[in-house]
Design an enzyme around this catalytic site. Structure first.
Site, mmCIF file in Angstrom:
data_model
loop_
_atom_site.group_PDB
_atom_site.id
_atom_site.type_symbol
_atom_site.label_atom_id
_atom_site.label_comp_id
_atom_site.label_asym_id
_atom_site.label_seq_id
_atom_site.Cartn_x
_atom_site.Cartn_y
_atom_site.Cartn_z
ATOM 1 N N LYS A 193 0.463 -11.892 2.621
ATOM 2 C CA LYS A 193 0.024 -11.233 3.855
ATOM 3 C C LYS A 193 -1.461 -11.471 4.034
ATOM 4 C CE LYS A 193 1.572 -9.062 7.408
ATOM 5 N NZ LYS A 193 2.583 -9.690 8.244
ATOM 6 N N SER A 394 6.393 -11.231 11.387
ATOM 7 C CA SER A 394 5.860 -9.913 11.100
ATOM 8 C C SER A 394 6.476 -8.900 12.076
ATOM 9 C CB SER A 394 4.327 -9.938 11.177
ATOM 10 O OG SER A 394 3.784 -8.914 10.378
#
Length: 599
Positions: A193, A394
């Protein structure tokens, strides 16, 4: 007497202003009426559809103003992929249109998948037996990829081709923030991430480098395969050309020898070539159709059968309308608005199925959850199929996961199942540099929790609370994907960790059901709804030109556009800082690593 003259002068000025304003609105209305009357385009026999690969090409474009349409400026600005695909389909099915002329240039595609979808549509056009000719003074890499599908690719005698492979450098703002006394604090889950890194590091992490490398190589290999097939070369040959720095400054004859183009032509020679294809004499004019013209061509495909709604969700997922540097708003997916739209489609008995077209790198986790819940409400009443555009990652994947079926373009960027909280701390700026200090009273221990995150020098306990909140959010994300995709959360975790996947790989790990286009998604929705005859209708309605005018007048959208063009890659980091300063960003985000536009 003086008072009388003042009153008289004020009255005259008031009348003059009223007449002027009324006149302006009458002119605007007249222009609108004229544009409306001329909206239906008459197609001449032996016509050529001209596609200019200049400007930006996004998922959808706002409605053109009547003035820009009449002045022929509509095709110079942002173009919508939906409009281009519809126009190509009309040209394919209209016997009066004999071919397409692709004018190459500096086109900016909102993603590699946008360029791929446009190219696929042109490839389908050629199956009708009609021709495509491409010509340019300069081919940027994205426009060359699209133009390579043409029967013949030509270049100006002094032209050039940008052909050097894909790559992108990220901006790391920590050094700047250090100078001004701003410190970004990140709480995240997922080793891949990487969105927070641009604010918290001075360079790329090994995990981020790994996923970017895999992603770009996958897209480039797909592009090489497509271009090699059209140019009758091997992918390895094209890749070697990209490695050969000489090609960047090559003479045009070298492009011919490398078979990147067929011939070098001057404009008048190109015109003669097209006339030859149309069997026109030297004195005869070529009948041309622009994208704006094609919008006015009646679609021969009648709206028969049941309705399938195609709902477009593109841009960042936000809690409220996103703001630019000067207050202007761009395309965004507003949680409450999108959820309400989907609920209406769920309750609309005339809509038998929904295709949810998602092109988003994510955003607010709260807004994503609102939309996901609405998708489930639709699914409870009728089939809903996700069609992924340039990115559905996401938060974009969060809102896609519950659908009955997921179809993605081969070069779609998806996954990035992870979550983070990113909080700016201004104590260094406000206390150390400006000398401002704070003191006060409170009733409970954590009354000033958020203030401490933003202003306190020591806030380890507050950050621990935020990390706990993010951990719970990540577990919720795993459960959501597991429920939607029929997987155990632990299995989702093994392919999650915030990692970005190319759709060709995402199919193998069950994040995507099938590779295909928006049309394929519509067919799947019809199959699930057991419809033999059907038509589609796009939602939500596009912003009218009058609304655009008013928005620009009130929010500075035009100036924001100019600033974005001027600042380039620095625009988004500065917008993020502005939103943080104004409290417009949700603290918990499910967002893709970066902008994925290509030129």
């Amino acid at each position: 007497m003086k008072q009388f003259f003042k009153m008289t002068l004020a009255t005259i000025c008031g009348i003059a202003i009223f007449i002027t304003v009324t006149g302006i609105f009458m002119v605007i209305s007249l222009v609108g009426m004229i544009a409306s009357e001329s909206a239906s385009t008459t197609v001449k026999d032996n016509s050529v559809f001209v596609i200019s690969l200049r400007g930006t090409i996004d998922e959808r474009a706002d409605e053109d103003s009547p003035l820009s349409t009449l002045m022929g400026a509509a095709d110079m600005e942002a173009m919508g992929l939906d409009d281009l695909l519809a126009a190509i389909r009309k040209a394919r099915d209209d016997e009066r249109v004999k071919g397409i002329y692709l004018e190459g240039g500096i086109a900016e595609f909102d993603s590699p998948a946008t360029a791929q979808q446009l190219r696929d549509a042109l490839k389908d056009f050629k199956k009708s037996g009609k021709w495509i000719v491409a010509y340019a003074d300069q081919y940027m890499q994205g426009s060359y990829y699209v133009a390579s599908v043409a029967d013949n690719v030509y270049l100006n005698a002094e032209g050039m081709i940008d052909f050097k492979g894909l790559g992108r450098k990220g901006e790391y703002m920590k050094g700047l923030y250090d100078k001004i006394g701003v410190r970004y604090q990140a709480a995240k889950v997922g080793k891949y991430k990487s969105y927070v890194e641009s604010n918290t590091q001075t360079g790329m992490s090994d995990y981020d480098r790994e996923q970017r490398t895999v992603m770009l190589n996958g897209i480039w290999q797909y592009w090489l395969k497509d271009m090699a097939e059209s140019r009758k070369l091997k992918p390895e040959q094209l890749n070697q050309l990209a490695n050969d720095s000489v090609m960047m400054m090559a003479d045009t004859k070298d492009y011919v020898a490398a078979r990147l183009i067929d011939k070098v032509l001057y404009p008048e020679e190109l015109k003669a070539e097209i006339k030859k294809r149309l069997k026109l004499g030297d004195d005869e004019e070529i009948a041309q159709l622009t994208l704006a013209d094609m919008k006015g061509v009646k679609d021969k495909k009648k709206k028969e059968g049941e309705k399938i709604a195609v709902y477009y969700a593109y841009g960042s997922i936000v809690d409220e309308e996103a703001l630019g540097l000067l207050g202007g708003s761009g395309h965004s997916i507003v949680g409450k608005t999108t959820a309400e739209d989907l609920r209406k489609l769920a309750d609309d008995d005339d809509v038998k199925a929904v295709v949810f077209r998602v092109n988003s790198g994510g955003g607010s986790a709260v807004a994503s959850e609102q939309i996901r819940h609405a998708v489930k409400l639709v699914k409870a009443k009728k089939p809903i199929v996700v069609s992924m555009g340039g990115a559905a990652a996401s938060g974009g994947y969060w809102i896609s996961a519950p659908a009955n079926y997921i179809i993605a373009e081969p070069t779609t960027i998806t996954g990035s199942i992870g979550i983070f909280g990113l909080i700016p701390n201004f104590s260094g700026l406000i206390q150390d540099k400006l000398g401002i200090t704070f003191d006060g009273v409170k009733t409970n221990r954590w009354t000033d929790f958020e203030e401490n995150l933003i202003l306190a020098k020591e806030n380890a306990q507050e950050m621990a609370f935020l990390q706990h909140h993010v951990d719970r959010g990540y577990q919720a994300f795993l459960n959501i994907v597991g429920e939607g995709r029929g997987m155990k959360p632990a299995d989702v975790d093994s392919i999650a960790q915030g990692r970005v996947w190319l759709a060709t790989d995402a199919v193998k790990i069950k994040l995507v059901d099938k590779l295909g286009s928006l049309d394929d998604a519509v067919k799947k929705a019809a199959e699930l709804a057991k419809l033999s005859e059907y038509h589609t209708e796009a939602y939500p309605g596009q912003t009218s030109w009058m609304d655009q005018l008013m928005a620009e007048d009130k929010k500075g959208s035009y100036l924001d556009g100019e600033l974005k063009a001027l600042l380039g890659d620095l625009y988004e980091p500065l917008v993020t800082l502005r939103r943080d300063l104004g409290g417009h960003n949700s603290h918990i985000q499910a967002r893709l690593l970066e902008d994925i536009r290509v030129k």
